[in-house]
Design an enzyme around this catalytic site. Sequence first.
Site, PDB file in Angstrom:
ATOM      1  N   LYS A 105       0.844  -1.202   0.000  1.00 21.17           N
ATOM      2  CA  LYS A 105       0.000   0.000   0.000  1.00 21.17           C
ATOM      3  C   LYS A 105       0.878   1.251   0.000  1.00 21.17           C
ATOM      4  O   LYS A 105       2.067   1.182   0.350  1.00 21.17           O
ATOM      5  CB  LYS A 105      -0.913  -0.040   1.232  1.00 21.17           C
ATOM      6  N   ARG A 179      -0.288 -14.342   4.118  1.00 21.38           N
ATOM      7  CA  ARG A 179      -1.114 -13.743   5.182  1.00 21.38           C
ATOM      8  C   ARG A 179      -0.412 -13.878   6.534  1.00 21.38           C
ATOM      9  O   ARG A 179      -0.469 -12.976   7.359  1.00 21.38           O
ATOM     10  CB  ARG A 179      -2.506 -14.379   5.229  1.00 21.38           C
ATOM     11  N   THR A 185      -4.498  -7.740  10.892  1.00 19.33           N
ATOM     12  CA  THR A 185      -4.891  -6.542  10.147  1.00 19.33           C
ATOM     13  C   THR A 185      -4.448  -5.260  10.857  1.00 19.33           C
ATOM     14  O   THR A 185      -3.899  -4.348  10.233  1.00 19.33           O
ATOM     15  CB  THR A 185      -6.432  -6.524   9.971  1.00 19.33           C
ATOM     16  N   HIS A 212      -1.459  -5.715   1.536  1.00 20.72           N
ATOM     17  CA  HIS A 212      -2.692  -6.486   1.382  1.00 20.72           C
ATOM     18  C   HIS A 212      -2.344  -7.913   0.964  1.00 20.72           C
ATOM     19  O   HIS A 212      -1.346  -8.136   0.286  1.00 20.72           O
ATOM     20  CB  HIS A 212      -3.562  -5.836   0.282  1.00 20.72           C
TER      21      HIS A 212
HETATM   22  P1  ADP Z   1      -7.107  -7.627   5.670  1.00 23.05           P
HETATM   23  O1  ADP Z   1      -6.386  -6.590   4.855  1.00 23.05           O
HETATM   24  O2  ADP Z   1      -6.264  -8.108   6.810  1.00 23.05           O
HETATM   25  O3  ADP Z   1      -7.663  -8.734   4.832  1.00 23.05           O
HETATM   26  P2  ADP Z   1      -9.827  -6.599   5.825  1.00 23.05           P
HETATM   27  O4  ADP Z   1     -10.079  -7.282   4.542  1.00 23.05           O
HETATM   28  O5  ADP Z   1     -10.767  -6.859   6.947  1.00 23.05           O
HETATM   29  O6  ADP Z   1      -8.352  -6.902   6.384  1.00 23.05           O
HETATM   30  O7  ADP Z   1      -9.810  -5.024   5.587  1.00 23.05           O
HETATM   31  C1  ADP Z   1      -9.229  -4.458   4.439  1.00 23.05           C
HETATM   32  C2  ADP Z   1      -8.405  -3.268   4.875  1.00 23.05           C
HETATM   33  O8  ADP Z   1      -9.259  -2.293   5.467  1.00 23.05           O
HETATM   34  C3  ADP Z   1      -7.372  -3.558   5.948  1.00 23.05           C
HETATM   35  O9  ADP Z   1      -6.157  -4.075   5.450  1.00 23.05           O
HETATM   36  C4  ADP Z   1      -7.182  -2.203   6.566  1.00 23.05           C
HETATM   37  O10 ADP Z   1      -6.367  -1.381   5.722  1.00 23.05           O
HETATM   38  C5  ADP Z   1      -8.600  -1.634   6.548  1.00 23.05           C
HETATM   39  N1  ADP Z   1      -9.307  -1.947   7.819  1.00 23.05           N
HETATM   40  C6  ADP Z   1      -9.903  -3.117   8.160  1.00 23.05           C
HETATM   41  N2  ADP Z   1     -10.469  -3.050   9.381  1.00 23.05           N
HETATM   42  C7  ADP Z   1     -10.264  -1.799   9.824  1.00 23.05           C
HETATM   43  C8  ADP Z   1     -10.589  -1.095  11.023  1.00 23.05           C
HETATM   44  N3  ADP Z   1     -11.281  -1.677  11.994  1.00 23.05           N
HETATM   45  N4  ADP Z   1     -10.203   0.187  11.155  1.00 23.05           N
HETATM   46  C9  ADP Z   1      -9.518   0.799  10.163  1.00 23.05           C
HETATM   47  N5  ADP Z   1      -9.159   0.202   9.007  1.00 23.05           N
HETATM   48  C10 ADP Z   1      -9.517  -1.083   8.830  1.00 23.05           C
HETATM   49 MG    MG Z   2      -9.137  -8.725   3.296  1.00 21.21          MG
END
Ligand code: ADP
Ligand code: MG
Length: 385
Positions: A105, A179, A185, A212
């Site tokens: 990112k 992952r 996250t 990501h």
């Molecule tokens: P991941 O990237 O671990 O798969 P998610 O798919 O749940 O997580 O969320 C996508 C992205 O959204 C995260 O990588 C993060 O940048 C943002 N995000 C997720 N949950 C939150 C949160 N509770 N507060 C702020 N940003 C969040």
């Molecule tokens: Mg995700």
Amino acid sequence: MALNDINNDGARYAFICTWHDPMTDITWRYQFMYHTNDQSIEMYDIKNQKTFLKRVAYPAITLEQLYIGSTILVYTRQLLIEDYGDEFTRKHLRGLQETTCAMIKPDAICNAGKILECITRNGLLIKHMRMCQLSRKQAEEFYNVHQGKPFYESLIQLISNGPVIAMELVGENALCRWRLLLGPTSTEVARIKAPSSIRAQFGTDTTMNACHGSDSHENARIETLFFFRCWNMGMSARFRNCTLCIIRPHAVMSGCAGAILDRILCQFDVTAMELTQFSRHAAADFLAVYQGICPDFCSMTHELASGDFIILEIVDKENPCSNPVNKFREFCGPADSCIARALRPRSLRAEFGINKVKNAVHCTDIPDDGELEVGYMFTHQWEGR
Ligand code: ADP
Ligand code: MG
């Protein structure tokens, strides 16, 4: 069982490969066989039903390079691996050659070199890579499942406000392993629960969490298509006040690309980046100015066509409106890595190069050519020639 363990299992792995002959415009199909015990290869011409290449030792090719979508150089031919060649190979290798989609990112672009090092160190291969500048619409498409959530707006802002680096990674259990390398996250949680993870090391908060990773095979497929369906998807190159750097195939293959990028990012900005490859014909075309002048022209061409390389658009960090060609050339050091080690031991070529041909990086030589070379490489002008 990991790929390392089967490197010498005495088995024969088979693949279907194609080779496109640029002279006749004919695409040939071969059964390509790889024997792990002596790293030998053999090839069978499918159309004419006869042996094309008798079994011969070929240590330049390793099993790690043999996955679907990979290009390998056999003597002077670049073969594209299109499929497994038999059920034994499919059964044994498919699980070991899983793919996933990764993205650095915008908040972690400055750490892209260290993140690439982490990927390589953990045995994942980069199959595709490209820096993209996503529009708001593209960012919304990528993260559409999160629409309506409280963090949605800041997430869309984050990934459309600066460039991202998209990658397709390949390796055993690639999806879960990537992952796992990322960590939780939330950066805060990652720092407590997985302090050596990428998000713990390079993330800032829960939204700006460095990288990501796909969460399912289906999403990996969709996300990979999103980034790599066409060469100019979200192109970030600026084509102004820039110079070209190529991290050469030998450096990419030996896993040095991350360390080289990390060194570059200390002094320069990288505004476009792509993993790509040349046919021998395209390599000779690109290096044509050295033909007749440089005695190493043939080996330079061979090296440039020997595998994936990384192209970078380089901009001066301190003075982005100036011409960076000379400054970046200085930074790379003398063209011959042996001379570089004697005269400029801290230069890129001294540290990462081997000799004059395998000198780690190409950089634009003439100040007027920086924008030209960047334009040529990032608009894929060598294709279809
Ligand atoms: P991941 O990237 O671990 O798969 P998610 O798919 O749940 O997580 O969320 C996508 C992205 O959204 C995260 O990588 C993060 O940048 C943002 N995000 C997720 N949950 C939150 C949160 N509770 N507060 C702020 N940003 C969040
Ligand atoms: Mg995700």
